[in-house]
Design a protein around this motif. Structure first.
Motif, PDB file in Angstrom:
ATOM      1  N   SER A 131     -21.383  31.274  -7.960  1.00  0.00           N
ATOM      2  CA  SER A 131     -21.035  31.625  -9.340  1.00  0.00           C
ATOM      3  C   SER A 131     -19.534  31.535  -9.592  1.00  0.00           C
ATOM      4  O   SER A 131     -19.077  31.637 -10.729  1.00  0.00           O
ATOM      5  CB  SER A 131     -21.523  33.042  -9.662  1.00  0.00           C
ATOM      6  N   THR A 132     -18.761  31.324  -8.528  1.00  0.00           N
ATOM      7  CA  THR A 132     -17.298  31.294  -8.664  1.00  0.00           C
ATOM      8  C   THR A 132     -16.699  29.918  -8.369  1.00  0.00           C
ATOM      9  O   THR A 132     -15.493  29.737  -8.458  1.00  0.00           O
ATOM     10  CB  THR A 132     -16.647  32.329  -7.723  1.00  0.00           C
ATOM     11  N   ILE A 133     -17.528  28.959  -8.009  1.00  0.00           N
ATOM     12  CA  ILE A 133     -17.039  27.632  -7.637  1.00  0.00           C
ATOM     13  C   ILE A 133     -16.320  26.973  -8.815  1.00  0.00           C
ATOM     14  O   ILE A 133     -16.748  27.076  -9.968  1.00  0.00           O
ATOM     15  CB  ILE A 133     -18.215  26.733  -7.151  1.00  0.00           C
ATOM     16  N   HIS A 134     -15.202  26.321  -8.529  1.00  0.00           N
ATOM     17  CA  HIS A 134     -14.442  25.606  -9.567  1.00  0.00           C
ATOM     18  C   HIS A 134     -13.993  24.225  -9.081  1.00  0.00           C
ATOM     19  O   HIS A 134     -14.140  23.236  -9.781  1.00  0.00           O
ATOM     20  CB  HIS A 134     -13.223  26.429  -9.989  1.00  0.00           C
ATOM     21  N   ASP A 135     -13.430  24.175  -7.878  1.00  0.00           N
ATOM     22  CA  ASP A 135     -12.893  22.918  -7.355  1.00  0.00           C
ATOM     23  C   ASP A 135     -13.995  21.917  -7.064  1.00  0.00           C
ATOM     24  O   ASP A 135     -15.136  22.279  -6.753  1.00  0.00           O
ATOM     25  CB  ASP A 135     -12.092  23.165  -6.074  1.00  0.00           C
ATOM     26  N   ARG A 136     -13.616  20.638  -7.152  1.00  0.00           N
ATOM     27  CA  ARG A 136     -14.543  19.550  -6.855  1.00  0.00           C
ATOM     28  C   ARG A 136     -14.013  18.786  -5.654  1.00  0.00           C
ATOM     29  O   ARG A 136     -12.861  18.363  -5.651  1.00  0.00           O
ATOM     30  CB  ARG A 136     -14.667  18.635  -8.070  1.00  0.00           C
ATOM     31  N   GLU A 137     -14.877  18.577  -4.667  1.00  0.00           N
ATOM     32  CA  GLU A 137     -14.416  17.942  -3.429  1.00  0.00           C
ATOM     33  C   GLU A 137     -15.600  17.353  -2.678  1.00  0.00           C
ATOM     34  O   GLU A 137     -16.686  17.917  -2.665  1.00  0.00           O
ATOM     35  CB  GLU A 137     -13.713  18.994  -2.572  1.00  0.00           C
ATOM     36  N   ILE A 138     -15.370  16.192  -2.060  1.00  0.00           N
ATOM     37  CA  ILE A 138     -16.381  15.571  -1.204  1.00  0.00           C
ATOM     38  C   ILE A 138     -15.757  15.335   0.153  1.00  0.00           C
ATOM     39  O   ILE A 138     -14.667  14.760   0.249  1.00  0.00           O
ATOM     40  CB  ILE A 138     -16.889  14.254  -1.812  1.00  0.00           C
ATOM     41  N   ARG A 139     -16.430  15.791   1.195  1.00  0.00           N
ATOM     42  CA  ARG A 139     -15.915  15.642   2.561  1.00  0.00           C
ATOM     43  C   ARG A 139     -16.909  14.865   3.402  1.00  0.00           C
ATOM     44  O   ARG A 139     -18.114  15.107   3.349  1.00  0.00           O
ATOM     45  CB  ARG A 139     -15.676  17.010   3.215  1.00  0.00           C
ATOM     46  N   PHE A 140     -16.375  13.931   4.176  1.00  0.00           N
ATOM     47  CA  PHE A 140     -17.173  13.180   5.147  1.00  0.00           C
ATOM     48  C   PHE A 140     -16.810  13.658   6.547  1.00  0.00           C
ATOM     49  O   PHE A 140     -15.649  13.975   6.800  1.00  0.00           O
ATOM     50  CB  PHE A 140     -16.874  11.679   5.042  1.00  0.00           C
ATOM     51  N   ASP A 141     -17.774  13.681   7.443  1.00  0.00           N
ATOM     52  CA  ASP A 141     -17.467  14.155   8.798  1.00  0.00           C
ATOM     53  C   ASP A 141     -16.733  13.114   9.646  1.00  0.00           C
ATOM     54  O   ASP A 141     -16.463  13.354  10.822  1.00  0.00           O
ATOM     55  CB  ASP A 141     -18.723  14.661   9.520  1.00  0.00           C
TER      56      ASP A 141
END
Length: 246
Positions: free
Chosen positions: A187-197
Motif C-alpha cells: 500500500s506504500t509502494i511508489h518507486d518503479r524498478e526492474i531488476r535482473f539477477d
C-alpha cells in the motif's frame, strides 16, 4: 546467392552499424554493443557471398574496425560494472516510437538471466495488466531461461477482483511454461524498478506504462509496441555485482 541478396545484407549492415555508432557516441554503450555485434554478423554473412577480392578486402577491413571498437566497449563496460559505476540514461521523447519492451530490454538480457523482480505500483487497470503480460511474453521469447518473476504492485481498491483474477490467470499461464510468478502487494509502494539477477537494474520513470493509448483497436501500433507512440519518460540503467531481492 543473388547480387540483390548481398546488397540487401550490406544495406542492413550499414543501417545497424550506423545506429551502433550513434548509440556509441551518445554513451549508450550496452545498446551500441548489441548493434555492433548484429552489424558485424551481417557483414560477415555478406563477405561469405562476395567473390570480388577488392570488395572482400574492404569487408574484412570494416569488420576488423568494428570488432576492435566492440571489444573496447566490452572492456569499458565490464570495468564500469566491476567498479559499480555503470549508468546509462535513455530519454524517450513524447510521441516517439521504436521503444517496445523487446527494444528496450534486449541489450540487458543474457543467457545468465533466470530471475526478475518488477516493482511497479500501477499494474492495476486492463491496459496495465496487458503491459505486464507483454513484458512476461518478452522474457519468454528472449535468449534466457527465466524461472521466476517477482511482481510487487499496489492493490486496485476500486476493482480488486479484475486485478486479482487477471494476475491469477497470468500466474497460471506462466506456470504452465515453467515460470513461477511471485505476487505481492504493497500500500506504500511508489518507486518503479526492474531488476535482473544478471546484475542489470532498469528504472523507468513511468514504469511499464509509458505507451500512449492507440487511436483505435485497428490502428497501427495496437498490436506492435514498436509502432506505438510513447509518453515522455526517462530510463536509467545501472549495473551491480549483487542484485538484492526487492
Amino acid at each position: 546467392m543473388t547480387q540483390n541478396h548481398v546488397s540487401g545484407m550490406e544495406s542492413s549492415a550499414i543501417s545497424v552499424l550506423k545506429r551502433a555508432v550513434e548509440l556509441d557516441q551518445n554513451g549508450r554503450f550496452q545498446e551500441s554493443l548489441v548493434c555492433y555485434q548484429e552489424g558485424i554478423q551481417l557483414l560477415m554473412d555478406a563477405l561469405k557471398a562476395v567473390k570480388d577480392d577488392s570488395k572482400r578486402g574492404h569487408y574484412r577491413d570494416k569488420i576488423k574496425g568494428y570488432m576492435d571498437r566492440a571489444e573496447q566497449i566490452k572492456v569499458h563496460v565490464n570495468q564500469m560494472k566491476e567498479d559499480g559505476k555503470y549508468h546509462e540514461q535513455i530519454k524517450i521523447a513524447e510521441d516517439a516510437t521504436g521503444h517496445s519492451y523487446e527494444s528496450l530490454f534486449k541489450p540487458y538480457i543474457s543467457n545468465l538471466l533466470t530471475e526478475v523482480w518488477v516493482q511497479d505500483p500501477y499494474i492495476r487497470h486492463t491496459h496495465q495488466l496487458y503491459n505486464f503480460l507483454r513484458f512476461c511474453e518478452m522474457l519468454l521469447k528472449a535468449s534466457c531461461k527465466v524461472k521466476k518473476i517477482h511482481l510487487l504492485t499496489s492493490q486496485d481498491e476500486a476493482d480488486s477482483s479484475q486485478q486479482s483474477s487477471a494476475l491469477a490467470e497470468i500466474k497460471q499461464s506462466l506456470g504452465a511454461r515453467g515460470v513461477a510468478l511471485d505476487l505481492q502487494y504493497s500500500s506504500t509502494i511508489h518507486d518503479r524498478e526492474i531488476r535482473f539477477d544478471n546484475g542489470w537494474i532498469i528504472k523507468i520513470g513511468r514504469g511499464l506504462d509509458y505507451f500512449k493509448r492507440p487511436k483505435g483497436r485497428f490502428s497501427v501500433g495496437y498490436c506492435d509496441y514498436d509502432l506505438r507512440e510513447c509518453q515522455e519518460t526517462n530510463v536509467d540503467i545501472f549495473h551491480t555485482q549483487h542484485t538484492k531481492t526487492l
